[in-house]
Design an enzyme around this catalytic site. Structure first.
Site, PDB file in Angstrom:
ATOM      1  N   ASP A  13       0.868  -1.110   0.125  1.00 57.80           N
ATOM      2  CA  ASP A  13       0.223  -0.247   0.002  1.00 57.80           C
ATOM      3  C   ASP A  13       0.653   1.260  -0.254  1.00 57.80           C
ATOM      4  O   ASP A  13       0.627   2.588   0.579  1.00 57.80           O
ATOM      5  CB  ASP A  13      -1.186  -0.254   0.990  1.00 57.80           C
ATOM      6  CG  ASP A  13      -2.131  -1.511   0.820  1.00 57.80           C
ATOM      7  OD1 ASP A  13      -2.623  -1.602   0.187  1.00 57.80           O
ATOM      8  OD2 ASP A  13      -2.179  -2.096   2.114  1.00 57.80           O
ATOM      9  N   LYS A  16       2.257   2.357  -5.309  1.00 60.65           N
ATOM     10  CA  LYS A  16       2.622   2.138  -6.616  1.00 60.65           C
ATOM     11  C   LYS A  16       1.822   1.681  -7.068  1.00 60.65           C
ATOM     12  O   LYS A  16       2.387   2.560  -8.475  1.00 60.65           O
ATOM     13  CB  LYS A  16       2.548  -0.111  -5.721  1.00 60.65           C
ATOM     14  CG  LYS A  16       4.376   0.229  -5.063  1.00 60.65           C
ATOM     15  CD  LYS A  16       4.565  -1.812  -5.732  1.00 60.65           C
ATOM     16  CE  LYS A  16       3.183  -2.342  -4.590  1.00 60.65           C
ATOM     17  NZ  LYS A  16       2.914  -3.098  -3.579  1.00 60.65           N
ATOM     18  N   GLY A  40      -4.581  -5.175  -4.389  1.00 59.69           N
ATOM     19  CA  GLY A  40      -5.893  -3.494  -4.402  1.00 59.69           C
ATOM     20  C   GLY A  40      -4.553  -2.132  -4.826  1.00 59.69           C
ATOM     21  O   GLY A  40      -4.483  -2.138  -4.138  1.00 59.69           O
ATOM     22  N   HIS A  41      -5.443  -1.804  -6.203  1.00 63.54           N
ATOM     23  CA  HIS A  41      -4.574  -0.815  -6.375  1.00 63.54           C
ATOM     24  C   HIS A  41      -6.038  -0.220  -6.432  1.00 63.54           C
ATOM     25  O   HIS A  41      -7.054  -0.568  -6.959  1.00 63.54           O
ATOM     26  CB  HIS A  41      -4.619  -0.522  -8.005  1.00 63.54           C
ATOM     27  CG  HIS A  41      -3.182  -1.487  -7.745  1.00 63.54           C
ATOM     28  ND1 HIS A  41      -2.278  -2.455  -9.289  1.00 63.54           N
ATOM     29  CD2 HIS A  41      -2.250  -1.216  -6.917  1.00 63.54           C
ATOM     30  CE1 HIS A  41      -1.342  -2.278  -9.136  1.00 63.54           C
ATOM     31  NE2 HIS A  41      -1.001  -2.178  -8.087  1.00 63.54           N
ATOM     32  N   THR A  42      -5.489   1.121  -6.488  1.00 64.13           N
ATOM     33  CA  THR A  42      -6.478   2.171  -6.607  1.00 64.13           C
ATOM     34  C   THR A  42      -6.049   3.324  -7.750  1.00 64.13           C
ATOM     35  O   THR A  42      -4.502   3.711  -7.402  1.00 64.13           O
ATOM     36  CB  THR A  42      -7.398   3.241  -5.424  1.00 64.13           C
ATOM     37  OG1 THR A  42      -7.906   2.607  -4.363  1.00 64.13           O
ATOM     38  CG2 THR A  42      -8.465   4.131  -5.687  1.00 64.13           C
ATOM     39  N   GLN A 223       1.621  -6.901  -3.406  1.00 68.42           N
ATOM     40  CA  GLN A 223       2.343  -6.564  -2.315  1.00 68.42           C
ATOM     41  C   GLN A 223       3.970  -5.892  -2.742  1.00 68.42           C
ATOM     42  O   GLN A 223       3.586  -5.111  -3.118  1.00 68.42           O
ATOM     43  CB  GLN A 223       2.575  -8.178  -1.511  1.00 68.42           C
ATOM     44  CG  GLN A 223       0.889  -8.749  -1.906  1.00 68.42           C
ATOM     45  CD  GLN A 223       0.712  -9.237  -2.620  1.00 68.42           C
ATOM     46  OE1 GLN A 223       1.277 -10.069  -2.966  1.00 68.42           O
ATOM     47  NE2 GLN A 223      -0.596  -8.645  -2.771  1.00 68.42           N
ATOM     48  N   THR A 300      -9.786  -5.240   2.133  1.00 63.64           N
ATOM     49  CA  THR A 300     -10.717  -5.821   2.919  1.00 63.64           C
ATOM     50  C   THR A 300     -11.422  -4.670   4.242  1.00 63.64           C
ATOM     51  O   THR A 300     -11.644  -4.862   4.990  1.00 63.64           O
ATOM     52  CB  THR A 300      -9.308  -6.982   4.279  1.00 63.64           C
ATOM     53  OG1 THR A 300      -8.178  -5.587   4.512  1.00 63.64           O
ATOM     54  CG2 THR A 300      -9.148  -7.844   3.116  1.00 63.64           C
ATOM     55  N   ARG A 302     -10.693  -3.028   5.816  1.00 65.74           N
ATOM     56  CA  ARG A 302      -9.406  -3.050   6.941  1.00 65.74           C
ATOM     57  C   ARG A 302      -8.667  -1.228   7.588  1.00 65.74           C
ATOM     58  O   ARG A 302      -8.060  -1.172   6.074  1.00 65.74           O
ATOM     59  CB  ARG A 302      -8.320  -3.871   7.313  1.00 65.74           C
ATOM     60  CG  ARG A 302      -9.046  -5.372   7.796  1.00 65.74           C
ATOM     61  CD  ARG A 302      -8.247  -6.571   8.069  1.00 65.74           C
ATOM     62  NE  ARG A 302      -7.029  -6.960   6.620  1.00 65.74           N
ATOM     63  CZ  ARG A 302      -5.966  -7.800   6.279  1.00 65.74           C
ATOM     64  NH1 ARG A 302      -6.045  -8.756   8.709  1.00 65.74           N
ATOM     65  NH2 ARG A 302      -5.651  -8.292   5.444  1.00 65.74           N
ATOM     66  N   PRO A 303      -8.561  -0.835   8.731  1.00 64.13           N
ATOM     67  CA  PRO A 303      -7.621   0.035   9.221  1.00 64.13           C
ATOM     68  C   PRO A 303      -6.479  -0.454   8.811  1.00 64.13           C
ATOM     69  O   PRO A 303      -5.926  -1.506   9.066  1.00 64.13           O
ATOM     70  CB  PRO A 303      -8.053   0.616  10.420  1.00 64.13           C
ATOM     71  CG  PRO A 303      -9.578  -0.490  11.055  1.00 64.13           C
ATOM     72  CD  PRO A 303      -9.566  -1.423  10.138  1.00 64.13           C
ATOM     73  N   ASP A 332       2.114  14.003   1.481  1.00 60.85           N
ATOM     74  CA  ASP A 332       1.342  15.727   2.134  1.00 60.85           C
ATOM     75  C   ASP A 332       0.273  14.563   3.064  1.00 60.85           C
ATOM     76  O   ASP A 332      -0.303  15.330   4.157  1.00 60.85           O
ATOM     77  CB  ASP A 332      -0.444  15.411   0.782  1.00 60.85           C
ATOM     78  CG  ASP A 332      -0.569  14.345   0.166  1.00 60.85           C
ATOM     79  OD1 ASP A 332      -0.242  13.577  -0.183  1.00 60.85           O
ATOM     80  OD2 ASP A 332      -1.650  13.886   0.660  1.00 60.85           O
TER      81      ASP A 332
HETATM   82  P1  IMP Z   1      -2.517 -12.710   2.429  1.00 57.40           P
HETATM   83  O1  IMP Z   1      -1.118 -12.786   1.008  1.00 57.40           O
HETATM   84  O2  IMP Z   1      -4.611 -12.525   1.884  1.00 57.40           O
HETATM   85  O3  IMP Z   1      -2.126 -13.774   2.857  1.00 57.40           O
HETATM   86  O4  IMP Z   1      -2.427 -11.707   3.590  1.00 57.40           O
HETATM   87  C1  IMP Z   1      -0.754 -11.847   3.953  1.00 57.40           C
HETATM   88  C2  IMP Z   1      -0.594 -10.736   4.482  1.00 57.40           C
HETATM   89  O5  IMP Z   1       0.591 -10.318   3.156  1.00 57.40           O
HETATM   90  C3  IMP Z   1      -1.240  -9.987   5.692  1.00 57.40           C
HETATM   91  O6  IMP Z   1      -0.691  -9.013   6.540  1.00 57.40           O
HETATM   92  C4  IMP Z   1      -1.907  -9.287   4.442  1.00 57.40           C
HETATM   93  O7  IMP Z   1      -2.563  -8.695   5.342  1.00 57.40           O
HETATM   94  C5  IMP Z   1      -0.651  -8.248   3.538  1.00 57.40           C
HETATM   95  N1  IMP Z   1      -1.236  -8.100   2.631  1.00 57.40           N
HETATM   96  C6  IMP Z   1      -1.656  -9.377   0.640  1.00 57.40           C
HETATM   97  N2  IMP Z   1      -1.509  -8.011  -0.030  1.00 57.40           N
HETATM   98  C7  IMP Z   1      -1.471  -7.460   0.461  1.00 57.40           C
HETATM   99  C8  IMP Z   1      -1.685  -5.759  -0.703  1.00 57.40           C
HETATM  100  O8  IMP Z   1      -1.713  -5.593  -1.227  1.00 57.40           O
HETATM  101  N3  IMP Z   1      -1.161  -5.174   0.550  1.00 57.40           N
HETATM  102  C9  IMP Z   1      -1.009  -5.336   2.063  1.00 57.40           C
HETATM  103  N4  IMP Z   1      -0.673  -5.984   2.927  1.00 57.40           N
HETATM  104  C10 IMP Z   1      -1.280  -6.912   2.202  1.00 57.40           C
END
Ligand code: IMP
Length: 426
Positions: A13, A16, A40-42, A223, A300, A302-303, A332
């Site tokens: 996050d 990128k 996930g990309h925005t 990731q 997700t 999630r915060p 910023d």
């Molecule tokens: P998984 O890839 O869903 O198995 O998650 C494993 C760990 O990687 C967890 O802590 C997720 O929150 C983190 N994670 C997986 N994909 C992302 C991403 O795109 N951005 C940030 N954290 C990620």
């Protein structure tokens, strides 16, 4: 030489997607080599706001081809949903998308197995995105995976799914889930596969011809480095190889073609899920950063956990990935903080000796003391700044101090989510 890789240097996050989106304007091919719909990309551009998980960001450049490399694992519902969403907004990329038939596919049992494993681990769970990533990659390396190739022949696909269910159903039932039906899985997946079939074609030759022609290939790592399955904070990591070296296995590109590696780092730190986070802020400042930076998971919701910039980690990631430059993002977000801290390195909480990230495991990080420096904040908005020299002096001091600590040049500073909110620093 033609390949540029954009790679995250923290726990994901880092924005990128925005850096890739800018670079994709001049790319001939934009490709992904790892992960799945856990990413996930925005992307915010003139066509609107797009949240994508599987299709690479080159789709907004009509001249670029998008490639999903064989190292990516595919949830067919997600990728076909993305294609349909783009088509409904007038962007049809069928001619410009290549999806490797070597991609493994995520099936319903992967998500269930992940759910039961996470539950069984209790407090030690990874805190995954619940997309079935670790079971699908585990099946891949243990020769139990199912690839797009297999979906081209219904009988072969059914046989493979039935074999997997013979192994997996007893486990699912033992943990209170209902047994899955092979015919149903096969029918559901084939229905989605039909929507994808035209773009399932091996991109190896396409990429190689492009490399020989000196075309520009942009590769985006999903990731990030500290979530890498080997070099990240294992077992609080993801299941794929996220580092630049993964492009040979995950995309079919040899290292010799890479000329530029952009390491993306936020001006602070963040992570979702469990695991060590030495510079985490569990106070009002952490909450402030979360709100200013809108630090909520794209996948997700999630915060995200937020904290100060951690130079030890970004320096390590830069070395490991062979970065040629750093893109510093979300500066910023710190605009309103009167005081800004950052960690220069770690000391052991027991011996007070300097600790290096790569010497210990995730548990060692739980026990380290980050050593901080403090600087005055600049207390003014940077969002409209487009020239490096026009940034507040205190912001420049911060950027240049981080650059010195990382040991690699910061070439761009991002000051907002939109494409134009970027400052070049040469
Ligand atoms: P998984 O890839 O869903 O198995 O998650 C494993 C760990 O990687 C967890 O802590 C997720 O929150 C983190 N994670 C997986 N994909 C992302 C991403 O795109 N951005 C940030 N954290 C990620």
């Amino acid at each position: 030489m033609p390949v540029t890789i954009v790679v995250g240097t923290q726990w994901g996050d880092e924005a990128k997607g925005k850096i890739s989106d800018i670079l994709a304007e001049n790319a001939d091919i934009v490709a992904r080599f790892n992960g799945g719909d856990n990413a996930g990309h925005t992307v915010v551009n003139q066509f609107g706001t797009f949240k994508q998980r599987l299709i690479p960001p080159g789709i907004f450049n009509e001249k670029a081809v998008s490639v999903v490399g064989p190292g990516v694992v595919l949830n067919l519902k997600t990728i076909t949903g993305e294609l349909q969403d783009l088509a409904s907004r007038g962007i049809d990329i069928t001619d410009r998308l290549w999806v490797s038939p070597r991609c493994q596919i995520v099936l319903p049992y992967h998500r269930l197995i992940e759910e039961l494993t996470e539950k069984a681990k209790g407090d030690l769970k990874t805190g995954t995105t619940k997309r079935g990533m670790s079971p699908v990659y585990a099946d891949k390396v243990s020769y139990n995976g199912i690839r797009l190739f297999d979906l081209m022949d219904r009988e072969k696909f059914l046989k493979k799914v039935s074999t997997q269910l013979a192994i997996k159903n007893p486990t699912l039932e033992a943990f209170g889930f209902e047994a899955l039906d092979a015919e149903k899985i096969v029918d559901d997946e084939l229905e989605k596969f039909e929507l994808l079939r035209n773009v399932v074609r091996e991109p190896f030759e396409l990429i190689h011809n492009a490399l020989i022609d000196q075309a520009h290939v942009l590769v985006e790592g999903a990731q990030s480095t500290l979530l890498d399955n080997t070099w990240g904070t294992y077992p609080y990591c993801t299941s794929s190889t996220t580092v630049t070296g993964g492009i040979t296995a995950g995309l079919g590109i040899a290292p010799k073609w890479v000329s530029r590696v952009i390491g993306v780092a936020k001006a602070y730190s963040g992570r979702v899920g469990n695991g060590p986070f030495p510079t985490e802020l569990l106070d009002d400042i952490g909450d402030h950063i979360r709100e200013e930076g809108q630090e909520y998971g794209t996948v997700t919701k999630r915060p995200r956990r937020c904290g100060w910039f951690d130079a030890e980690l970004v320096r390590f990631s830069s070395m490991l990935n062979g970065v040629s430059e750093i893109a510093l993002t979300k500066l910023d977000v710190l605009d309103k903080l009167p005081e800004i801290k950052f960690s220069t390195h770690y000391e052991s909480s027991e011996t007070h000796q300097t600790m290096r990230y790569w010497e210990g495991d995730a548990d060692a990080l739980f026990d380290c003391d980050p050593v901080y420096e403090t600087m005055d904040g600049w207390m003014e908005s940077t969002a409209k700044t487009r020239e490096y020299s026009e940034l507040p002096e205190k912001a420049r001091n911060y950027i240049e101090r981080l650059e010195g600590l990382i040991g690699y040049p910061i070439s761009m500073v991002s000051v907002g989510p939109a494409r134009e909110e970027i400052i070049s620093k040469k």
